[in-house]
Design an enzyme around this catalytic site. Structure first.
Site, short mmCIF file in Angstrom:
data_model
loop_
_atom_site.label_atom_id
_atom_site.label_comp_id
_atom_site.label_asym_id
_atom_site.label_seq_id
_atom_site.Cartn_x
_atom_site.Cartn_y
_atom_site.Cartn_z
CB CYS A 224 -0.83 -0.13 1.33
SG CYS A 224 -2.39 1.02 1.08
CG HIS B 286 -3.57 -3.66 3.20
ND1 HIS B 286 -2.35 -3.03 3.93
CD2 HIS B 286 -4.06 -2.47 2.72
CE1 HIS B 286 -2.54 -1.68 3.77
NE2 HIS B 286 -3.54 -1.47 2.99
CD GLU C 149 -0.88 -5.72 5.76
OE1 GLU C 149 -0.64 -6.10 4.64
OE2 GLU C 149 -1.21 -4.48 6.17
#
Lengths: 229, 732
Positions: free
Chosen positions: A86, A203, A205
């Protein structure tokens, strides 16, 4: 594997990626404050999401000129794996570690939602536990993720197999309708020519644990740990 | 020196009797700086002078309440030495004048209220009310408010996980922007604002002070007129990047022993923060305003004291810890200045350019602010509506229409502009009954919701106040969380009008009763009055922010149907109450009738039942029945399901079909239950003395009732279609 996460003023996904990385790695990665330029020996450097320095000038532009980024560039040139997520992707393009730029989203709004991505290659340390062509689900959360590069650069990226992920539907079809932000060629993430540096807007994560709705992202961290340990 | 004329006094919003009190307290005329300080301290916004008497009647205690109203935010115990700190606050007036900055600074302000107490903010919510979609300003206000909330929350990195939105013409001239923040702290590391230690340094940290927002609190305490747009300069400008740094710096310093007391500078800035800290500690403060970090040159004492520049905090620190504290703030590149010290004389003494510019007694200002017992009249009771006299429309056609109306249409267009996943603990994203966030690095979860049904409160403030609390209780129970406490944000019109004051009194009475009977105390809150434009008041809107606890966050229930062949179970009694319903308003064009009554003992039993069933793993999906009634709730569960699973409903013949489908009887839930689990569920319901009935089964891709059917996909199109089309300007 020795991993570090760079923390800028305004980073806000640093803890999230540390948690996800720790789950695959078994120990907490090193957190590096933006003023520290004395990096230890590392296998992986993560540049996390957020709003580094407030993103006031242009997303990632200030961070790209920070002292720690000079060090990250030097390491990247020596082959240390670098992952920018990002705002981290924006920083890596601003720093010249990756080609292209990330412009305002086509609809000019911030978008936070899950998207489907097609894994373009599994021949990298980041994606070795995926399969080429596999469709994964990661969230996006950005206002400036609209990837653009001039025709020559795009040709080179495509020709060298530098496209990492493309926005697609659940069946892997890459169409205008599955493009959330207007990115050229539905590009969600790219590598450097050596595929040692990866930048992506989604993302991994954030979907690395079933309780949070899915774990497709965990495979990326597992891949890195397997490749670099 | 400026002479204090009646004109100047009036401009400062002080009534003649209030000014008389100023003279009495001081024993002399105030200077302009002092007058400004009185004005903001005694503004409705800061002093709660019209509502105080009634707020005191709300229940605020429970064994799990660590700190109730009176601090920056309420504090509750969630076990394991952890506490949840939360509050909701309005930013209505500024958001109407300048929607992006008004909403953004609303988020910033409520975040500071929570982290100033030592909590890391873990979730934001918002309760928004806009005018008629057809009103020329509405689209612009929605766009500005939503991007302001997103712009601030996304950058500070706190997920915006939920909220609610209504549209109604009564908000045309006064939108409501209520922002809520929930934070997590260690129970033994909570920070308060009471100053202590004579001689201790008073420290200013954060952003510099500018000329923005001067008299914001006074603006928020008056009605709007045609000149309100001229008040734009009183709206503050937010900087979420600085806020993010301030959060990290404060939490870093809070991990040491340096801080004695801390208070954010919110409404009325340096004035209210310094007076509050001194008053709570029973001390005085001497401040040299020359030392305040300033953004502009030549600022007067008046401007410094009344500025509402954002992202600032005031602290009292332990002597000898100045260098440690300074180092932390310098690391985060924030201003740090020792601006004064605590004294024992109970006075606020301010100097500028070597001269005393204000010398005021603290307690008379902070504690003796006016308190009014304003006259009020109880609102006239409305008559119940007889369902048999209400127009009957094909139920699935009415359903389709309702799901595409402004109050029921999907809010996806809004919450997709909010980062609702940052921090990596969002277990239930927006769109369900309550948001669920995991308590970081534990197996526990916090459920959060905001609720009020303004059309009910307008129809009957007492019942509407009860209903707002009950619905929050229900939404938390519907995800399986034990409701613990609420924050309230009371938005009303001009309290100087007896009928408006009657709404306030009755709504608070209803809320208080519901909070008591549901063991759901009020721990923090905010009041926003004078929400009127040219004499037209908003619908009374006492928004409730509810917080609940899940001991095992992996056991929360969601609204989406999970499979075919499961029973659809209705919990609670259905009488077909159509008064003040959305069916009546949207399908029949009638805003009338008394609202559905809430039976609190039944509400409580139904909640206990649903939580137990969810905890025991007997529930596949769960949803409370609220706006729009039973059929809307079932449709929402179907539309949320991954495969757009349908439901065949079996309506009873004892009620008119439209009353069964769209009545808004309270205290009800819809559960999806596997056939194998059904006997246990029915037994448990009987055990809890709660009405229960199997009303249908899941399967197929259509919703059918009363011999009519509609594809779930068709409903999705209507439901998802309205807001994007409205915002694109292709639909009103």
């Amino acid at each position: 594997m020795k991993a570090a996460i760079i923390v800028f003023p305004g980073s806000n996904c640093d803890r999230d990626v540390a948690v996800a990385l720790e789950a695959s790695l078994g120990h907490r990665p090193l957190m590096v404050w933006h003023r520290d330029t004395d990096l230890p020996d590392l296998d992986l450097i993560v540049v996390p999401g957020g709003f580094s320095y407030g993103d006031y000038l242009r997303c990632g532009a200030m961070a790209a000129h920070s002292p720690v980024l000079r060090e990250v560039k030097a390491r990247a040139e020596k082959g240390t794996r670098v992952l920018g997520i990002c705002n981290g992707f924006q920083i890596l393009t601003e720093a010249g570690l990756l080609p292209g730029v990330l412009m305002r989203n086509r609809d000019l709004r911030f978008i936070c939602r899950d998207v489907h991505l097609r894994v373009e290659t599994d021949a990298t340390d980041f994606t070795r536990q995926y399969q080429a062509g596999q469709v994964v689900r990661f969230p996006i959360a950005h206002a400036e993720g609209n990837f653009f590069a001039d025709a020559e650069t795009v040709k080179a990226i495509e020709g060298n197999g530098q496209v990492a992920f493309r926005y697609c539907d659940a069946d892997g079809a890459v169409t205008e309708a599955t493009n959330p932000n207007g990115s050229l060629g539905n590009i969600a993430g790219i590598y450097n020519p050596g595929r040692t540096v990866l930048g992506l807007m989604p993302h991994p994560e954030r979907l690395a644990e079933d309780l949070l709705g899915g774990s497709d992202g965990k495979t990326m961290f597992d891949s890195l740990v397997e490749a670099l340990s | 020196m400026t002479a204090i004329t009646p004109d100047i006094i009036a401009q400062h919003g002080l009534k003649p009797d209030e000014y008389a009190k100023v003279l009495e307290i001081l024993g002399r005329e105030p200077n302009l700086t002092e007058l400004g300080i009185f004005s903001v301290m005694w503004s409705e916004h800061c002093s709660y002078k019209s509502s105080k008497k009634w707020l005191k009647t709300l229940p605020t205690k429970a064994p799990w309440v660590i700190r109730g109203p009176g601090e920056n935010a309420g504090v509750i115990d969630i076990g394991d030495n952890q506490a949840i700190i939360f509050k909701m606050e309005s930013h209505n007036h500024p958001s109407f004048i300048e929607p992006y900055q008004g909403a953004a600074t609303g988020v910033g302000g409520i975040l500071r209220d929570v982290f100033t107490m030592g909590a890391r903010p873990i979730a934001n919510l918002n309760a928004l009310r806009f005018g008629d979609p057809a009103h020329p300003k509405t689209r612009h206000l929605v766009a500005g408010v939503v991007s302001g909330i997103g712009g601030y929350g996304n950058c500070v990195g706190v997920p915006t996980v939920g909220g609610e939105v209504n549209f109604h013409p009564s908000y045309n001239g006064n939108i409501l922007v209520n922002a809520m923040t929930v934070g997590l702290a260690d129970k033994d590391r909570i920070f308060y604002s009471a100053a202590a230690g004579i001689g201790n340094p008073v420290v200013y940290v954060g952003s510099k002070t500018g000329r923005d927002g001067i008299h914001g609190a006074t603006m928020a305490s008056a009605e709007f007129d045609e000149k309100s747009e001229e008040k734009r300069p009183t709206v503050q400008v937010g900087d979420p990047f600085t806020e993010k740094l301030l959060i990290e710096a404060c939490l870093e310093l809070m991990a040491t022993d340096a801080i004695v007391a801390i208070q954010d500078m919110g409404a009325a800035g340096l004035t209210s923060s310094s007076f509050e800290m001194a008053s709570k500690g029973g001390l005085g403060i001497e401040m040299n305003l020359d030392l305040v970090p300033m953004r502009e040159e030549g600022m007067s004492a008046y401007e410094i004291m009344l500025s509402e520049s954002q992202e600032r905090m005031l602290m009292v620190i332990k002597p000898g810890r100045e260098d440690l504290a300074r180092a932390v703030f310098e690391k985060w590149e924030l201003d740090f200045a020792i601006v004064g010290h605590l004294t024992d004389n109970g006075r606020m003494v301010l100097s500028r350019h070597g001269e005393i510019v204000a010398d005021l007694p603290i307690d008379p200002l902070a504690l003796a602010s006016p308190e009014y017992d304003r006259p009020w009249v109880a609102p006239a009771k409305r008559q119940p509506v007889d369902a048999r006299e209400i127009e009957t429309v094909c139920p699935v056609e009415a359903l389709k229409t309702l799901l595409g109306t402004p109050d029921l249409a999907s809010r996806r267009w809004i919450w997709e502009q909010y980062d609702h996943m940052v921090m990596g603990d969002t277990v239930q994203r927006p769109g369900g009954d309550a948001a669920v966030v995991r308590v970081h690095a534990t197996g526990k979860g916090i459920a959060i919701t905001t609720d009020v049904t303004p059309r009910y409160v307008a129809a009957d403030p007492y019942e509407g106040g009860r209903q707002a609390v009950a619905e929050a209780y229900r939404n938390l129970s519907a995800v399986g969380a034990l409701p613990l406490a609420v924050t309230d944000n009371l938005n009303f019109g001009n309290p100087e009008k007896p009928e408006i004051m009657g709404q306030i009194v009755e709504a608070i009475r209803g809320m208080g009763q519901a909070c008591r009977e549901l063991d759901f105390p009020v721990v923090s809150g905010n009041v926003s009055l004078y929400n009127e434009t040219q004499g037209e008041a908003i619908l009374p809107t006492p928004a409730i922010g509810g917080v609940g606890l899940l001991n095992d966050v992996s056991h929360s229930a969601t609204i989406d149907l999970k499979g075919s062949g499961n029973a659809i179970v209705l919990i609670g009694e259905t009488k077909g109450w159509l008064g003040a319903s959305l069916y009546l308003r949207e399908i029949c064009g009638r805003e009338e009738g008394s609202p559905p009554p809430v039976a609190l003992h039944r509400e409580r039993r139904a909640g206990e039942l649903v939580r137990q069933l969810i905890g025991d793993g007997l529930v596949q999906a769960s949803h409370d029945i609220s706006d729009g009634g039973l059929l809307v709730a079932v449709a929402e569960m179907a539309m949320a399901s991954k495969d757009k699973i349908g439901v065949a409903l079996d309506a009873p013949t004892t009620l008119p079909l439209h009353a069964w489908c769209f009545g808004e009887d309270q205290g009800r839930y819809i559960l999806e239950v596997r056939d194998d689990d059904l006997p246990t569920v029915l037994e448990e319901a009987v055990e809890h003395d709660t009405a229960v009935r199997v009303i249908g089964h899941t399967g197929g891709r259509v919703i059918s009732v009363g011999g009519r059917a509609i594809a779930v996909e068709d409903l999705v199109k209507v439901h998802e279609g309205w807001l994007p089309a409205f915002m694109a300007g292709t639909k009103e």
